[in-house]
Design an enzyme around this catalytic site. Sequence first.
Site, PDB file in Angstrom:
ATOM      1  CD  GLU A 173      -2.773  -1.432   2.317  1.00 26.39           C
ATOM      2  OE1 GLU A 173      -2.769  -0.530   3.184  1.00 26.39           O
ATOM      3  OE2 GLU A 173      -3.470  -2.450   2.408  1.00 26.39           O
ATOM      4  N   PRO A 194       9.680   5.473   7.651  1.00 28.24           N
ATOM      5  CG  PRO A 194      10.325   7.088   9.196  1.00 28.24           C
ATOM      6  CD  PRO A 194       9.559   6.908   7.918  1.00 28.24           C
ATOM      7  CG  HIS A 403     -13.291 -14.988   7.607  1.00 29.62           C
ATOM      8  ND1 HIS A 403     -13.251 -16.167   6.895  1.00 29.62           N
ATOM      9  CD2 HIS A 403     -14.440 -15.029   8.327  1.00 29.62           C
ATOM     10  CE1 HIS A 403     -14.325 -16.886   7.170  1.00 29.62           C
ATOM     11  NE2 HIS A 403     -15.063 -16.213   8.038  1.00 29.62           N
ATOM     12  CG  HIS A 478      -8.806  -5.650   1.506  1.00 29.24           C
ATOM     13  ND1 HIS A 478      -9.112  -4.352   1.829  1.00 29.24           N
ATOM     14  CD2 HIS A 478      -9.511  -5.926   0.384  1.00 29.24           C
ATOM     15  CE1 HIS A 478      -9.974  -3.860   0.961  1.00 29.24           C
ATOM     16  NE2 HIS A 478     -10.243  -4.810   0.066  1.00 29.24           N
ATOM     17  CD  GLU A 479      -5.260  -5.505   4.761  1.00 30.52           C
ATOM     18  OE1 GLU A 479      -5.842  -4.412   4.648  1.00 30.52           O
ATOM     19  OE2 GLU A 479      -5.866  -6.577   5.011  1.00 30.52           O
ATOM     20  CD  GLU A 497      -6.409  -3.029   0.506  1.00 28.27           C
ATOM     21  OE1 GLU A 497      -6.908  -1.995   0.947  1.00 28.27           O
ATOM     22  OE2 GLU A 497      -5.876  -3.894   1.238  1.00 28.27           O
ATOM     23  CD  GLU A 503      -7.997   0.471   3.293  1.00 22.48           C
ATOM     24  OE1 GLU A 503      -7.174   0.025   4.102  1.00 22.48           O
ATOM     25  OE2 GLU A 503      -8.812  -0.238   2.686  1.00 22.48           O
TER      26      GLU A 503
END
Length: 699
Positions: A173, A194, A403, A478-479, A497, A503
């Site tokens: 992302e 960082p 989930h 997602h992720e 995603e 978002e």
Amino acid sequence: MKKLLYLLLFIFVVSCATNKKYASSLESPNEQNKFEFDLNESGQLFYTVNHGDLQFITKSALGFELKTKSLKQGFEILASETRSNDSEWTTVWGQSEKVRDHYNELTIHLKQSKTGLLLDVVARAYDDGVAFRYVFPKQNNLADFIIVDELTEFTFADDYKAWWNFADYDNYEKVYYNSPISAVGDSLNFERRPDKEERANMANTPTTIEVNDKLVISIHEADLTDYAGMNLLNTHNGVQLKAHLTPWKNCDLVRAKAPFQTPWRTIQISENAGGLVESDLIMNLNPPVAYENTDWIETYKYIGIWWELHIGKTAWAEKTQFGKPISHPHGATTENAKKHIDFAAKHGVPDVLIEGWDKGWDNMEGSWTGYGIFDWKTSTDDFDIKEVCRYGKEKGVRMMMYHETISDIDHYEPAMDELYQMCSDLGIKTVKMGYTGDVNYDYDTKTYKQHHHGQYMVRHYKKMVQTAAKYKLMIVNHEPIKFTGEQRTYPNLMAREGVRGQEYNAWSKGNSPEHGVVLPFTRILGGPIDYTPGIFKMFLPEKPWSKDTFRVRSTICKQLAYYLTMYSPMPMAADLPENYEGVPAFQFIKDVPTDWSNSKVLHAKIGDYYTVVRQERGTDNWYLGSITDENARVLSTDLSFLAKGKKYEATIYADGKGADWKTNPEVVEIKKMQVTSESKMDLVLAAGGGQAIQFKLIK
């Protein structure tokens, strides 16, 4: 005399054997793309890539370092094989119904003289790019082995302009940057987070490179199913990027057993940016569909209890969220779910996503990590999942299960069969899964076991989608790990995603107007995206925990156009239902299809503008989406893609008078006109704006 003849014959035979020539190059069917191998004096294998007369990838190394052996040099060529393929296959769903798989292939069989180890390298040349992979044949002296470095290089002829984001072993992302190749991953001149593991001097793939005004390429990989995700390391050795694999926690890169093959290393090639979008190279390099029956797989749009959580109207948890008490109400209640179901039924939307319905959200501490804290089978006290699913069935609407695994794979993976059976029993069709947090994080020891983009998780994602197929469930991740074309093999894997999505507009500085016109030429080249478009209220509520102002940096028409430009077979209408009620522009979201028989790019300049048209599968109707960056534009467009000799009614959703993403983003002008394939029109795009058009055949 006879002895002399025998001696001359022996010398001739030995000379022929010693100087035997093997095929070392291949061309694409249209003869424009050329891939060539070269073995140097030390027995190290290299390759080059040409488009036409331009060699844009110069001598670049191949090979491996294993834990116990080096496969860098000392090779000889035993043999080579060539073959060609020209076939066509039908997609279960996609941007096109028919895909041509047309290539020439060359396999080089290598043997390392000192060890006797065998290694094959397979290369393919398509009209839209080239690709190569390594194959470890079954052999007596190489059973189990561990890769500790992949030596693959991409050495460029010049310091071309690249579009890239920082590599990270756990997250895709990211913001995209453009720079010369020599500055890829330059953390001194580009903002690197960082607090996260964004890697200096390293980029994620796809990385897209503008060679010149007439040549654009993109480096990625295909068929990533049992390997580590590839990043690109800026070696600062001229203009060279090198494969850098995401490691296991003990620094192994890949654990394998011969026979074994790597993913394809892909180089998509086009004379314009739109050609990259139209390319089928990544999907073609994946195996055919793995399921005998795919009738249960479908595409559709959905709404959900989602955006309200991000803007702070409601919360995922009931009492505490991320270790702090919450002042706003729990979102996933039975009452709220029924309100969403009523809206979905009224407007013909098949699914309602519900996040925060299960036990565990209150147990999360200060980050999206945890070990054994979620119960994916049990509803919260104010949510009755059986009643919600019963009510939905009565209204003709399904619940989309969510989930949040928080990457607790040790607990989630053993539970998948039971969980997916539960979904099937409840009439649920699709499961959306989140993989936030560290993989298998243990609060007691403050350690995590693996990286998201390493081989461990690549194996998990494959097992997850295969298990879901047993219960005829479709998946949105997602992720996740990045897409590498595996939707061809597993077409129940609808979208991932893996991107800085919508978002981020709700709780960060947001996504720039440029962001949307970079993604089609980078991230989306790998596969469908879950960007969650369709926001109509651009100015968001104030957050009690922040002094910052949050907003969406686009016009409404750009959000409409995203349904074409941010390709997904399962897009969300992401805004709150009340923000759609009574708004004429919502009609486009209701009308726009989710499956296509043909797609064409009409305008494309990376980071500036993008126009795509798509033909609805099974009809002669077409839809157009056009978006721009922070600059207003007028794009002259001919409609020659429409069927000749037929008339269409064009319903145009355009940025209204005075529209601007900063000051006036919500004004929309809707008009209708008749057009044919000979018509021309100007697409007038406001700053940060867009345009969406339905072309409906007049029968």
